[in-house]
Write an enzyme that holds these catalytic residues in place. Sequence first.
Site, PDB file in Angstrom:
ATOM      1  N   HIS A  63       0.835  -1.200   0.000  1.00 44.60           N
ATOM      2  CA  HIS A  63       0.000   0.000   0.000  1.00 44.60           C
ATOM      3  C   HIS A  63       0.870   1.250   0.000  1.00 44.60           C
ATOM      4  O   HIS A  63       2.082   1.168   0.218  1.00 44.60           O
ATOM      5  CB  HIS A  63      -0.973  -0.004   1.176  1.00 44.60           C
ATOM      6  N   HIS A  65       1.475   3.863   1.916  1.00 46.17           N
ATOM      7  CA  HIS A  65       1.887   4.624   3.088  1.00 46.17           C
ATOM      8  C   HIS A  65       3.396   4.737   3.000  1.00 46.17           C
ATOM      9  O   HIS A  65       4.072   3.755   2.667  1.00 46.17           O
ATOM     10  CB  HIS A  65       1.467   3.914   4.391  1.00 46.17           C
ATOM     11  N   ASP A  67       5.955   4.624   4.827  1.00 44.69           N
ATOM     12  CA  ASP A  67       6.904   3.670   5.425  1.00 44.69           C
ATOM     13  C   ASP A  67       7.090   2.405   4.573  1.00 44.69           C
ATOM     14  O   ASP A  67       8.070   1.692   4.733  1.00 44.69           O
ATOM     15  CB  ASP A  67       6.507   3.314   6.875  1.00 44.69           C
ATOM     16  N   HIS A  68       6.166   2.132   3.654  1.00 46.75           N
ATOM     17  CA  HIS A  68       6.259   0.903   2.857  1.00 46.75           C
ATOM     18  C   HIS A  68       6.811   1.127   1.447  1.00 46.75           C
ATOM     19  O   HIS A  68       7.025   0.182   0.703  1.00 46.75           O
ATOM     20  CB  HIS A  68       4.879   0.243   2.752  1.00 46.75           C
ATOM     21  N   ASP A 210      -0.011  -4.160   6.079  1.00 51.46           N
ATOM     22  CA  ASP A 210      -0.749  -3.558   7.195  1.00 51.46           C
ATOM     23  C   ASP A 210      -2.211  -3.951   7.055  1.00 51.46           C
ATOM     24  O   ASP A 210      -2.838  -3.667   6.035  1.00 51.46           O
ATOM     25  CB  ASP A 210      -0.641  -2.025   7.143  1.00 51.46           C
ATOM     26  N   HIS A 268       6.497  -5.560  11.874  1.00 49.81           N
ATOM     27  CA  HIS A 268       5.869  -4.245  11.809  1.00 49.81           C
ATOM     28  C   HIS A 268       5.499  -3.770  13.207  1.00 49.81           C
ATOM     29  O   HIS A 268       4.378  -3.347  13.483  1.00 49.81           O
ATOM     30  CB  HIS A 268       4.635  -4.314  10.880  1.00 49.81           C
TER      31      HIS A 268
END
Length: 306
Positions: A63, A65, A67-68, A210, A268
């Site tokens: 996804h 976001h 951080d990914h 996530d 995570h």
Amino acid sequence: MTKLTVTFLGTSSAAPTRGRGLPGVAIQREGSVILLDCGEGIQRQFLSQRIGLNKETSILITHLHGDHVTGLLGLLQTMSMAQRTKPLEIVGPSNLLKWLEVTEKLLHIGLSFPVRFSPARQGTVLRTGDFKVRATKASHSVEAYSYVVEERSRPGVFFPNKARALHVPEGRQWSRLQKGHRIQVDGRTVLPSEVTGPPRPGRRIGYSGDSRPSPKLSRFFSGCDLLIFDSTFHGKDHDKAVERKHSTCLEAAETAKKAGVRRLVLTHFSARYTNVASLVRQARSVFPDTIAARDGLRVDVDYPDS
Ligand SMILES: [Zn+2]
Ligand SMILES: [Zn+2]
């Protein structure tokens, strides 16, 4: 047996800590690599964990976001500097391609290799020489996907007696049949299915990205040899997990149990937990075969029958 290794490159959530980088998991089989998510700093982990920048590589993004995904551009640039020419497969939410195209242009990045992008969607999203990848919608605050990376099936068990009965000479001919090729014996065709059992499934690795847990995800991960699941929070912080659309270590363990996987890796982790031992203990009360990921952890995935 061909080695199938999972290396955890980053195991934190949202922000890095002193001990944990942003999310990234590398699956390696012979010369090929599948990277799951690409947080900032993953390119450096590619070097320290010796993943290799010129391998047959596919990147699966769960996804959009930060951080990914913010590590992706740097990794691509470094691959270019390493004179990569092999195409790179990327799967992810469709807006990922827009972000890549715009930044590539704005930062004047000329890549030395082609990028083949496939939008993530329900179903099979990628086939490589070694793997088939399936995706399903995860349950997060933005469009997000979970993936199952499945090794291609292996030929069935070889029965020497059946080969002898069909007068197949031992040696090269046996090995060809074992590898799934048909052969000729005294002008007659012998099929692999005449001397082997049914094909055996390859090893399967599930990755939630996530997500909140759901019955759909438990079904999706059914029978995985290794499940890597969102474990942002401890069970006592369940409210926060619900609010932020993540899972607790207990929910990860319950998913592993329902899905009947062989082994669970929690990852995570929220930066609030300096020590994740209590999360592992809590998860093990539900699903004993649980470990915590840490940056640099390597896990070899075996066949269930080995
Ligand atoms: Zn995250
Ligand atoms: Zn997220």
